[in-house]
Design an enzyme around this catalytic site. Sequence first.
Site, PDB file in Angstrom:
ATOM      1  N   ASP A 253      37.694  -5.645 -12.203  1.00 36.15           N
ATOM      2  CA  ASP A 253      36.937  -4.521 -12.756  1.00 36.15           C
ATOM      3  C   ASP A 253      37.703  -3.876 -13.920  1.00 36.15           C
ATOM      4  O   ASP A 253      38.858  -4.229 -14.185  1.00 36.15           O
ATOM      5  CB  ASP A 253      36.620  -3.483 -11.662  1.00 36.15           C
ATOM      6  CG  ASP A 253      37.858  -3.033 -10.886  1.00 36.15           C
ATOM      7  OD1 ASP A 253      38.991  -3.363 -11.301  1.00 36.15           O
ATOM      8  OD2 ASP A 253      37.692  -2.355  -9.865  1.00 36.15           O
TER       9      ASP A 253
ATOM     10  N   ASN B 289      36.610   5.991  -1.113  1.00 33.26           N
ATOM     11  CA  ASN B 289      35.205   6.198  -0.751  1.00 33.26           C
ATOM     12  C   ASN B 289      34.563   4.899  -0.242  1.00 33.26           C
ATOM     13  O   ASN B 289      33.358   4.803  -0.147  1.00 33.26           O
ATOM     14  CB  ASN B 289      34.421   6.755  -1.945  1.00 33.26           C
ATOM     15  CG  ASN B 289      34.398   5.782  -3.119  1.00 33.26           C
ATOM     16  OD1 ASN B 289      35.062   4.741  -3.102  1.00 33.26           O
ATOM     17  ND2 ASN B 289      33.625   6.105  -4.133  1.00 33.26           N
TER      18      ASN B 289
ATOM     19  N   HIS C 156      34.725   1.925  -1.764  1.00 36.21           N
ATOM     20  CA  HIS C 156      34.283   0.982  -2.792  1.00 36.21           C
ATOM     21  C   HIS C 156      35.156  -0.276  -2.835  1.00 36.21           C
ATOM     22  O   HIS C 156      36.308  -0.273  -2.415  1.00 36.21           O
ATOM     23  CB  HIS C 156      34.155   1.651  -4.171  1.00 36.21           C
ATOM     24  CG  HIS C 156      35.445   1.894  -4.916  1.00 36.21           C
ATOM     25  ND1 HIS C 156      35.573   2.893  -5.843  1.00 36.21           N
ATOM     26  CD2 HIS C 156      36.653   1.285  -4.880  1.00 36.21           C
ATOM     27  CE1 HIS C 156      36.797   2.860  -6.350  1.00 36.21           C
ATOM     28  NE2 HIS C 156      37.474   1.884  -5.777  1.00 36.21           N
TER      29      HIS C 156
ATOM     30  N   GLU D  38      30.323   1.176  -6.185  1.00 30.56           N
ATOM     31  CA  GLU D  38      30.459   2.486  -5.548  1.00 30.56           C
ATOM     32  C   GLU D  38      29.386   2.662  -4.465  1.00 30.56           C
ATOM     33  O   GLU D  38      28.325   2.032  -4.529  1.00 30.56           O
ATOM     34  CB  GLU D  38      30.253   3.584  -6.611  1.00 30.56           C
ATOM     35  CG  GLU D  38      31.198   3.490  -7.801  1.00 30.56           C
ATOM     36  CD  GLU D  38      32.576   4.106  -7.544  1.00 30.56           C
ATOM     37  OE1 GLU D  38      32.989   4.175  -6.366  1.00 30.56           O
ATOM     38  OE2 GLU D  38      33.228   4.505  -8.522  1.00 30.56           O
TER      39      GLU D  38
HETATM   40  C1  GLP Z   1      40.191   1.415  -8.475  1.00 28.26           C
HETATM   41  C2  GLP Z   1      40.425   0.040  -9.066  1.00 28.26           C
HETATM   42  C3  GLP Z   1      40.173  -1.001  -7.987  1.00 28.26           C
HETATM   43  C4  GLP Z   1      41.105  -0.706  -6.824  1.00 28.26           C
HETATM   44  C5  GLP Z   1      40.810   0.651  -6.217  1.00 28.26           C
HETATM   45  C6  GLP Z   1      41.841   1.093  -5.193  1.00 28.26           C
HETATM   46  O1  GLP Z   1      38.853   1.642  -8.372  1.00 28.26           O
HETATM   47  N1  GLP Z   1      39.593  -0.146 -10.227  1.00 28.26           N
HETATM   48  O2  GLP Z   1      40.405  -2.309  -8.513  1.00 28.26           O
HETATM   49  O3  GLP Z   1      40.975  -1.709  -5.846  1.00 28.26           O
HETATM   50  O4  GLP Z   1      40.783   1.630  -7.211  1.00 28.26           O
HETATM   51  O5  GLP Z   1      42.989   1.593  -5.852  1.00 28.26           O
HETATM   52  P1  GLP Z   1      44.359   1.978  -5.178  1.00 28.26           P
HETATM   53  O6  GLP Z   1      44.944   0.700  -4.717  1.00 28.26           O
HETATM   54  O7  GLP Z   1      45.176   2.614  -6.261  1.00 28.26           O
HETATM   55  O8  GLP Z   1      44.051   2.892  -4.066  1.00 28.26           O
END
Ligand code: GLP
Length: 254
Positions: A67, A136, A138, A143
Amino acid sequence: MRFTVAEDYESASRAAAEVILAEVARKPDAVLCLPTGSTPERTYAILAERARADPQIFASVRIVQLDEWGGLPRGDDSTCQAYLTRHVLGPLKVGPERFLGFDSDPTDPAAECAKFRERLAALGGIDLCLLGLGENGHIGLNEPADALEPFAHVAELSEHSRRHKMLTGKDTRRLYGLTLGVAEILQSRRVLLIVSGKHKARPLAELKSGRISTRCPASLLWLHPQAECICDRDALVTPCRDVRSPVAEHTDPV
Ligand code: GLP
């Protein structure tokens, strides 16, 4: 879905790195789809150590970006592509010919996603899709919503995502997501979700409940025949809210 509980972040990261290394040993030109964020940082550092010891391990591997923060200037340090360059593409020496990413600032975001979909299909799909879990629920930037998109698409960011650490100090009002869709994730031969830290306890509990809902996009991973979740003990701490209630968007983490 198989859950593996690791003692701590370090053990979870080591276990995840072993899964990736096994995949690459099985198929040296494997297509790996990779997320950004804090969760996989240590996993990527372990892979980098292995690449230093044996540069041949990743000589044919292909990397797909999960992403991107749409609307950030191309090359901005906070883009997911800059993150992947720092943590993966550089250390593993994966050149642009073996990388499929999103342009963070396309003139036509929908056309960028259409191009991405075609290029992903031309690669023959994903062998291993590594994922982080949003607070959340996702996955990628899919989302929580009433309905989810199957293929790469432009996504409206949730308030949670706008507050992500990677965007600290950025004006997030005009940002949007560019992300693989849930069908592309579920069509991966193998899926590995890494979950670490107390702040992930609520979405992890929701996921573990086995209730499949587009309000917790990660719960769709139950539909995958080979999905695995590696979590650490901190993420297993029982949240104080009823874990069966949907993961609501725009609420603060418990
Ligand atoms: C963001 C990133 C995702 C990631 C998620 C969790 O949305 N774009 O690729 O998996 O957050 O992030 P973190 O590992 O910092 O909690």
